[in-house]
Design a protein around this motif. Structure first.
Motif, PDB file in Angstrom:
ATOM      1  N   THR A 109       0.819  -1.212   0.000  1.00  0.00           N
ATOM      2  CA  THR A 109       0.000   0.000   0.000  1.00  0.00           C
ATOM      3  C   THR A 109       0.854   1.263   0.000  1.00  0.00           C
ATOM      4  O   THR A 109       0.372   2.342  -0.316  1.00  0.00           O
ATOM      5  N   ALA A 110       2.132   1.124   0.369  1.00  0.00           N
ATOM      6  CA  ALA A 110       3.079   2.246   0.375  1.00  0.00           C
ATOM      7  C   ALA A 110       2.610   3.397   1.247  1.00  0.00           C
ATOM      8  O   ALA A 110       2.894   4.556   0.987  1.00  0.00           O
ATOM      9  N   THR A 111       1.856   3.070   2.322  1.00  0.00           N
ATOM     10  CA  THR A 111       1.346   4.122   3.192  1.00  0.00           C
ATOM     11  C   THR A 111       2.032   4.142   4.551  1.00  0.00           C
ATOM     12  O   THR A 111       1.984   5.145   5.254  1.00  0.00           O
ATOM     13  N   LYS A 112       2.670   3.065   4.940  1.00  0.00           N
ATOM     14  CA  LYS A 112       3.314   2.987   6.245  1.00  0.00           C
ATOM     15  C   LYS A 112       4.790   3.339   6.143  1.00  0.00           C
ATOM     16  O   LYS A 112       5.428   3.106   5.134  1.00  0.00           O
ATOM     17  N   GLN A 113       5.314   3.889   7.242  1.00  0.00           N
ATOM     18  CA  GLN A 113       6.752   4.114   7.305  1.00  0.00           C
ATOM     19  C   GLN A 113       7.463   2.773   7.316  1.00  0.00           C
ATOM     20  O   GLN A 113       6.983   1.803   7.893  1.00  0.00           O
ATOM     21  N   ALA A 114       8.601   2.732   6.649  1.00  0.00           N
ATOM     22  CA  ALA A 114       9.358   1.492   6.572  1.00  0.00           C
ATOM     23  C   ALA A 114      10.662   1.655   7.343  1.00  0.00           C
ATOM     24  O   ALA A 114      11.370   2.648   7.173  1.00  0.00           O
ATOM     25  N   SER A 115      10.972   0.678   8.186  1.00  0.00           N
ATOM     26  CA  SER A 115      12.229   0.714   8.930  1.00  0.00           C
ATOM     27  C   SER A 115      13.358   0.254   8.022  1.00  0.00           C
ATOM     28  O   SER A 115      13.233  -0.752   7.321  1.00  0.00           O
ATOM     29  N   PRO A 116      14.494   0.939   8.020  1.00  0.00           N
ATOM     30  CA  PRO A 116      15.605   0.534   7.164  1.00  0.00           C
ATOM     31  C   PRO A 116      16.134  -0.847   7.544  1.00  0.00           C
ATOM     32  O   PRO A 116      16.178  -1.200   8.719  1.00  0.00           O
ATOM     33  N   TYR A 117      16.525  -1.600   6.529  1.00  0.00           N
ATOM     34  CA  TYR A 117      17.195  -2.864   6.792  1.00  0.00           C
ATOM     35  C   TYR A 117      18.705  -2.737   6.640  1.00  0.00           C
ATOM     36  O   TYR A 117      19.450  -3.635   7.015  1.00  0.00           O
ATOM     37  N   TYR A 118      19.169  -1.585   6.092  1.00  0.00           N
ATOM     38  CA  TYR A 118      20.612  -1.341   6.025  1.00  0.00           C
ATOM     39  C   TYR A 118      20.854   0.151   5.884  1.00  0.00           C
ATOM     40  O   TYR A 118      20.053   0.867   5.279  1.00  0.00           O
ATOM     41  N   MET A 348      16.270   5.423   0.474  1.00  0.00           N
ATOM     42  CA  MET A 348      15.896   4.649  -0.708  1.00  0.00           C
ATOM     43  C   MET A 348      14.873   3.601  -0.284  1.00  0.00           C
ATOM     44  O   MET A 348      15.180   2.704   0.492  1.00  0.00           O
ATOM     45  N   ARG A 349      13.666   3.740  -0.819  1.00  0.00           N
ATOM     46  CA  ARG A 349      12.556   2.864  -0.407  1.00  0.00           C
ATOM     47  C   ARG A 349      12.021   2.153  -1.643  1.00  0.00           C
ATOM     48  O   ARG A 349      11.636   2.801  -2.622  1.00  0.00           O
ATOM     49  N   SER A 350      11.986   0.839  -1.564  1.00  0.00           N
ATOM     50  CA  SER A 350      11.669   0.028  -2.743  1.00  0.00           C
ATOM     51  C   SER A 350      10.432  -0.824  -2.532  1.00  0.00           C
ATOM     52  O   SER A 350      10.171  -1.325  -1.430  1.00  0.00           O
ATOM     53  N   ASN A 351       9.679  -0.995  -3.633  1.00  0.00           N
ATOM     54  CA  ASN A 351       8.676  -2.055  -3.678  1.00  0.00           C
ATOM     55  C   ASN A 351       9.185  -3.112  -4.654  1.00  0.00           C
ATOM     56  O   ASN A 351      10.371  -3.149  -4.962  1.00  0.00           O
ATOM     57  N   ALA A 352       8.318  -3.941  -5.165  1.00  0.00           N
ATOM     58  CA  ALA A 352       8.767  -5.045  -6.014  1.00  0.00           C
ATOM     59  C   ALA A 352       9.291  -4.585  -7.370  1.00  0.00           C
ATOM     60  O   ALA A 352      10.041  -5.314  -8.025  1.00  0.00           O
ATOM     61  N   THR A 353       8.934  -3.383  -7.804  1.00  0.00           N
ATOM     62  CA  THR A 353       9.251  -2.976  -9.174  1.00  0.00           C
ATOM     63  C   THR A 353      10.116  -1.732  -9.295  1.00  0.00           C
ATOM     64  O   THR A 353      10.701  -1.489 -10.349  1.00  0.00           O
ATOM     65  N   ALA A 354      10.199  -0.915  -8.239  1.00  0.00           N
ATOM     66  CA  ALA A 354      10.892   0.368  -8.378  1.00  0.00           C
ATOM     67  C   ALA A 354      11.420   0.846  -7.030  1.00  0.00           C
ATOM     68  O   ALA A 354      11.078   0.287  -5.982  1.00  0.00           O
ATOM     69  N   THR A 355      12.241   1.893  -7.090  1.00  0.00           N
ATOM     70  CA  THR A 355      12.811   2.513  -5.890  1.00  0.00           C
ATOM     71  C   THR A 355      12.612   4.011  -5.955  1.00  0.00           C
ATOM     72  O   THR A 355      12.876   4.633  -6.990  1.00  0.00           O
ATOM     73  N   GLU A 356      12.114   4.584  -4.865  1.00  0.00           N
ATOM     74  CA  GLU A 356      12.071   6.040  -4.754  1.00  0.00           C
ATOM     75  C   GLU A 356      13.200   6.480  -3.828  1.00  0.00           C
ATOM     76  O   GLU A 356      13.581   5.765  -2.900  1.00  0.00           O
ATOM     77  N   SER A 357      13.778   7.640  -4.126  1.00  0.00           N
ATOM     78  CA  SER A 357      14.816   8.178  -3.253  1.00  0.00           C
ATOM     79  C   SER A 357      14.335   9.506  -2.689  1.00  0.00           C
ATOM     80  O   SER A 357      13.777  10.337  -3.413  1.00  0.00           O
ATOM     81  N   ILE A 358      14.557   9.687  -1.396  1.00  0.00           N
ATOM     82  CA  ILE A 358      14.144  10.910  -0.712  1.00  0.00           C
ATOM     83  C   ILE A 358      15.392  11.531  -0.097  1.00  0.00           C
ATOM     84  O   ILE A 358      15.968  11.004   0.855  1.00  0.00           O
ATOM     85  N   HIS A 359      15.819  12.646  -0.656  1.00  0.00           N
ATOM     86  CA  HIS A 359      17.044  13.326  -0.230  1.00  0.00           C
ATOM     87  C   HIS A 359      16.689  14.406   0.776  1.00  0.00           C
ATOM     88  O   HIS A 359      15.927  15.329   0.471  1.00  0.00           O
ATOM     89  N   GLU A 360      17.223  14.291   1.990  1.00  0.00           N
ATOM     90  CA  GLU A 360      17.060  15.345   2.987  1.00  0.00           C
ATOM     91  C   GLU A 360      18.094  16.428   2.702  1.00  0.00           C
ATOM     92  O   GLU A 360      19.256  16.322   3.082  1.00  0.00           O
ATOM     93  N   HIS A 361      17.666  17.465   2.028  1.00  0.00           N
ATOM     94  CA  HIS A 361      18.582  18.526   1.635  1.00  0.00           C
ATOM     95  C   HIS A 361      18.932  19.394   2.849  1.00  0.00           C
ATOM     96  O   HIS A 361      18.091  19.578   3.746  1.00  0.00           O
ATOM     97  N   PRO A 362      20.155  19.928   2.911  1.00  0.00           N
ATOM     98  CA  PRO A 362      20.528  20.785   4.047  1.00  0.00           C
ATOM     99  C   PRO A 362      19.619  21.993   4.233  1.00  0.00           C
ATOM    100  O   PRO A 362      19.593  22.584   5.319  1.00  0.00           O
ATOM    101  N   SER A 363      18.867  22.392   3.205  1.00  0.00           N
ATOM    102  CA  SER A 363      17.973  23.541   3.307  1.00  0.00           C
ATOM    103  C   SER A 363      16.621  23.176   3.905  1.00  0.00           C
ATOM    104  O   SER A 363      15.634  23.899   3.713  1.00  0.00           O
ATOM    105  N   PHE A 364      16.564  22.033   4.593  1.00  0.00           N
ATOM    106  CA  PHE A 364      15.348  21.595   5.272  1.00  0.00           C
ATOM    107  C   PHE A 364      14.191  21.390   4.303  1.00  0.00           C
ATOM    108  O   PHE A 364      13.057  21.777   4.549  1.00  0.00           O
ATOM    109  N   ALA A 365      14.531  20.808   3.184  1.00  0.00           N
ATOM    110  CA  ALA A 365      13.530  20.399   2.199  1.00  0.00           C
ATOM    111  C   ALA A 365      13.824  18.965   1.803  1.00  0.00           C
ATOM    112  O   ALA A 365      14.954  18.479   1.926  1.00  0.00           O
TER     113      ALA A 365
END
Length: 467
Positions: A109-118, A348-365
């Motif tokens: 569902t891609a709605t819950k926070q995912a805990s990192p495995y690495y 980097m958060r992945s499902n079975a087909t793709a990966t999204e990347s979320i960059h925490e920029h130093p400008s708080f965005a």
């Protein structure tokens, strides 16, 4: 008797990305002043920096904080030697950010926070690696040991097991076949290799597996244990250097490029008033994506249809809800010594087909590329979409044919080649390798050499160095 200078060659360059601007700079600064250059751009601003965004503060005063490069355009030693030489020539400063990558799996569902495995620290700036929250020491130790074995096995194969190519074996081996041949474990491929490499190439896992294996293997070889960099202050500084004194037409959509006798005719439409025009040039250089090349240049219509592309979305936002827990954990445990720049987490958060990347920029965005999970619309600051050129076994052969890599005999005479009719191609996809900025430099240099123009940053001009 006065010396009569030879007539200058009139050159049109279509597209103002890195490849187009670099080519324009070299021809415009030809030491023998043999070229008059005019550049065409469909947008109302030069495209190298057009997707980037200037972040404003949140206190209502509208103050400008920082320019966010979209896409990030990171580059590495070993693979981007031409790009680095150009940056050094211009005195463009670049640094090596302390990225921290967290890898996690998204639910269906891609709605819950995912805990990192690495959690991986770039350039190994934090050793040993951080242990993800909720992972026991024993489980973490097993994971690290397993990862190390797989990583060094894959690395050894990259150096000692050469992928099959059409030139060497008559067969082009895609990445999925190569990974099966070297027996790389599926768990490592799914949870580590695909998320990391698909973030680099900004494409789906299946599209990445269709890449020629030689592309990925060569990239891994050349960037092994090398540092990664980004331009300090943003790529707009590069665009400013390359476009100084440049003559260009903005808001101009090129509709056709055609050979007319010994000349090349460029037809275009003004995007503001719809007026159509045309002009003849001695040379035309296409610095646009394959789909655009096929649409405006008939000889390559069929070939360009076989070069895969995809649309990539990047979103600047402040919706921290999806990464709140893992982000807090990272900031609590990351070390920071006096004088060091703050680490930059990339989730980097992945499902079975793709990966999204979320960059925490130093400008708080946050900058999310290839988003999978929904983002709160009220917290979106800026959204851009851009065309990403992909690779496949068949497209590699087509591109190598165009650039005269594998042709001979009757085959050569039947195929359009770069420079035929004084039409040229440049771009990150116009070389035999991953579609990266280095391809822009390599293809621009190829055209410069063909027109007997010096490439200034390879002629011993080393005005400055930055790192």
């Amino acid at each position: 008797m006065a010396t009569i200078e030879p007539r200058r060659k009139y050159v049109a360059i279509i597209g103002t990305g890195m490849a187009g601007l670099v080519t324009a700079y070299m021809l415009r600064n030809d030491t023998r002043r043999r070229f008059e250059v005019e550049v065409f751009e469909k947008q109302d601003k030069l495209s190298l920096d057009s997707a980037s965004h200037t972040l404003s503060d949140q206190n209502g005063r509208g103050e400008k904080l920082e320019r966010l490069d979209l896409p990030m355009r990171a580059f590495a030693d070993g693979y981007y030697e031409g790009l680095k030489r150009m940056y050094d020539y211009f005195g463009i400063e670049y640094g090596s950010p302390r990225f921290v990558y967290s890898l996690s799996a998204l639910s269906d569902t891609a709605t819950k926070q995912a805990s990192p495995y690495y959690i991986h620290s770039s350039n190994n700036h934090q050793m040993p690696p951080l242990r993800p929250e909720g992972l026991s020491r024993a489980r973490w130790l097993v994971e690290v040991c397993y990862l190390a074995m797989c990583y060094y096995w894959f690395t050894a194969c990259c150096f000692f097991v050469t992928p099959k190519t059409a030139e060497l074996s008559g067969e082009e081996e895609p990445l999925r076949w190569y990974l099966e041949r070297i027996r790389l474990p599926g768990y490592y491929v799914k949870n580590y290799l695909l998320p990391l490499m698909s973030s680099v190439t900004t494409c789906s896992h299946d599209a990445l597996m269709d890449f020629p294996a030689i592309d990925v293997v060569d990239y891994e070889r050349r960037t092994f244990r090398k540092k990664h960099y980004t331009v300090l202050g943003g790529v707009h500084r590069v665009q400013k250097k390359l476009s100084e004194d440049l003559t260009y037409r903005l808001g101009t959509k090129v509709t056709a490029v055609e050979n007319v006798g010994t000349k090349v005719q460029v037809s275009w439409t003004d995007t503001h008033n719809g007026q159509s025009s045309w002009e003849l040039f001695d040379h035309v250089i296409l610095g646009v994506t394959p789909d655009v090349v096929g649409a405006i240049f008939q000889p390559l219509q069929s070939a360009m249809a076989a070069v895969p592309t995809t649309t990539v979305q990047s979103v600047v936002h402040r919706d921290f809800s999806k990464i709140l827990d893992s982000s807090k954990y990272l900031w609590t445990h990351m070390s920071l010594n006096a004088g060091e720049s703050a680490p930059q987490p990339i989730h980097m958060r992945s499902n079975a087909t793709a990966t999204e990347s979320i960059h925490e920029h130093p400008s708080f965005a946050l900058i999310t590329t290839c988003p999978i999970a929904p983002i709160d619309p009220e917290k979106i600051v800026h959204t851009v979409r851009f065309t990403r050129v992909l690779r496949s076994s068949s497209s590699r052969q087509i591109i190598n044919h165009i650039f005269n890599r594998t042709q001979s005999g009757d085959e050569k005479s039947q195929l359009w080649q770069n420079g035929d009719g004084n039409v040229w191609l440049v771009g990150g996809w116009c070389w035999d390798g991953m579609v990266m900025l280095e391809g822009c430099l390599a293809s621009a240099a190829r055209v410069a050499h063909a027109l007997d123009v010096e490439v200034p940053w390879t002629e011993g001009n080393d005005s400055s160095t930055s790192s």
